[in-house]
Design a protein around this motif. Structure first.
Motif, PDB file in Angstrom:
ATOM      1  N   ALA A   1       0.799  -1.242   0.000  1.00  0.00           N
ATOM      2  CA  ALA A   1       0.000   0.000   0.000  1.00  0.00           C
ATOM      3  C   ALA A   1       0.831   1.292   0.000  1.00  0.00           C
ATOM      4  N   ASP A   2       1.871   1.353   0.842  1.00  0.00           N
ATOM      5  CA  ASP A   2       2.579   2.634   0.948  1.00  0.00           C
ATOM      6  C   ASP A   2       3.650   2.820  -0.133  1.00  0.00           C
ATOM      7  N   GLY A   3       3.561   2.090  -1.214  1.00  0.00           N
ATOM      8  CA  GLY A   3       4.475   2.291  -2.346  1.00  0.00           C
ATOM      9  C   GLY A   3       5.770   1.487  -2.241  1.00  0.00           C
ATOM     10  N   GLU A   4       5.903   0.706  -1.154  1.00  0.00           N
ATOM     11  CA  GLU A   4       7.116  -0.133  -1.025  1.00  0.00           C
ATOM     12  C   GLU A   4       6.956  -1.414  -1.836  1.00  0.00           C
TER      13      GLU A   4
ATOM     14  N   ASP B   1       6.776  -5.340  -2.474  1.00  0.00           N
ATOM     15  CA  ASP B   1       6.278  -6.458  -1.668  1.00  0.00           C
ATOM     16  C   ASP B   1       7.238  -7.647  -1.813  1.00  0.00           C
TER      17      ASP B   1
END
Ligand SMILES: Nc1nc2c(ncn2[C@@H]2O[C@H](COP(=O)(O)OP(=O)(O)OP(=O)(O)O)[C@@H](O)[C@H]2O)c(=O)[nH]1
Ligand SMILES: [Mg+2]
Length: 276
Positions: free
Chosen positions: A240-243, A245
């Motif tokens: 979700a926060d753009g990191e 996976d």
């Protein structure tokens, strides 16, 4: 039933068995060969079945066959999923059944079915091998360890009987390389493994030995450094926060390996330090 009860029960069953199929994974035949199984079958006629050859590097499998043959072992490379190599197995079985009945007749006794058993560590394809031999899905199989829970006899056309057995693996293995291979071939319980750690080890292994396979599969350029992050980037796996996976990248990589999507990959080659 305790492990000791199970072992005692199996030992009793094995007393009446004429021939053992010791099933190992062709991607790491030495590491997937269990000491427990070796001890159980000491003194019995046995054949070493290198299964899942469709997933292993054919050149390396050839080296393993030469290696075991040089050690005077009878080795049978097979693909129990599609039936590759099974006609040779049937030939050997017929010869063994003939030999048994010749001896019985010489002793004035009646012919009987050749009794065989399939043994090995979890998930090497013992039940699939047995199903191929009998040409039917008589016993349960599945891509996780522990599918076969108890030993069971399966009878085939009166000429042979086969005993399917649950996978056996020592809980005391500490060697890091062995644990890595056993995890990749899914002989270990996936719950006991950190997928990110295993994924990273797998990438390092591929980088060193099968770099072209993984670059081609991911559509990456020759000079890309292979990390779980670069894999997640290539596949667009984001949280979700753009990191990136990394867990998803690792699970994706390991599933691709076990389905043979990266091509045919062997995890170990024969060396003089092979332990059997
Ligand atoms: N690619 C490939 N997959 C195979 C082969 N043989 C078995 N499998 C797969 O490997 C997984 C394990 O097969 P099983 O036959 O259940 O293995 P097992 O040794 O009986 O496993 P346990 O009873 O859990 O010890 C299944 O997903 C099979 O479809 C093979 O030769 N090639
Ligand atoms: Mg089984």
């Amino acid at each position: 039933m305790t492990e000791i009860d199970k072992m005692t029960g199996l030992l009793k069953l094995l007393k009446v068995v004429d021939l053992i199929f010791e099933v190992v994974d062709a991607r790491c035949p030495n590491t997937s060969r269990s000491k427990q199984v070796r001890n159980l079958i000491k003194g019995k006629r046995s054949l070493l079945v290198l299964n899942k050859t469709d997933l292993a590097d054919p050149r390396v499998t050839g080296d393993w066959v030469s290696y075991y043959t040089s050690q005077e072992e009878k080795v049978l490379p097979v693909d129990a999923l599609r039936g590759g190599g099974m006609s040779r197995v049937r030939e050997v079985l017929d010869q063994e059944a003939d030999a048994l009945n010749t001896v019985l007749r010489q002793k004035g006794r009646r012919n009987r079915a050749l009794r065989t058993a399939v043994l090995g560590i979890p998930n090497t394809g013992k039940s699939s091998f047995l199903n191929q031999l009998i040409g039917k899905r008589k016993v349960l199989r599945g891509d996780r360890p522990g599918v076969t829970r108890g030993a069971q006899w399966v009878h085939v056309r009166g000429t042979i009987s086969i005993l399917d057995t649950p996978g056996m693996l020592s809980p005391h293995i500490k060697d890091e390389d062995a644990l890595f291979m056993l995890a990749v071939i899914r002989a270990l319980d996936p719950e006991s493994i950190d997928p990110i750690d295993l994924g990273e080890k797998m990438l390092n292994f591929l980088q060193e030995h099968y770099r072209d396979n993984i670059l081609k599969y991911l559509g990456l350029l020759e000079d890309t450094s292979l990390t779980l992050t670069s894999l997640a980037r290539a596949k667009g796996f984001l949280i979700a926060d753009g990191e990136y996976d990394l867990q998803r990248a690792a699970v994706f990589l390991l599933a691709a390996c076990s389905k043979g999507r990266l091509g045919r990959i062997s995890l170990e080659v024969p060396t003089i330090s092979c332990s059997y």
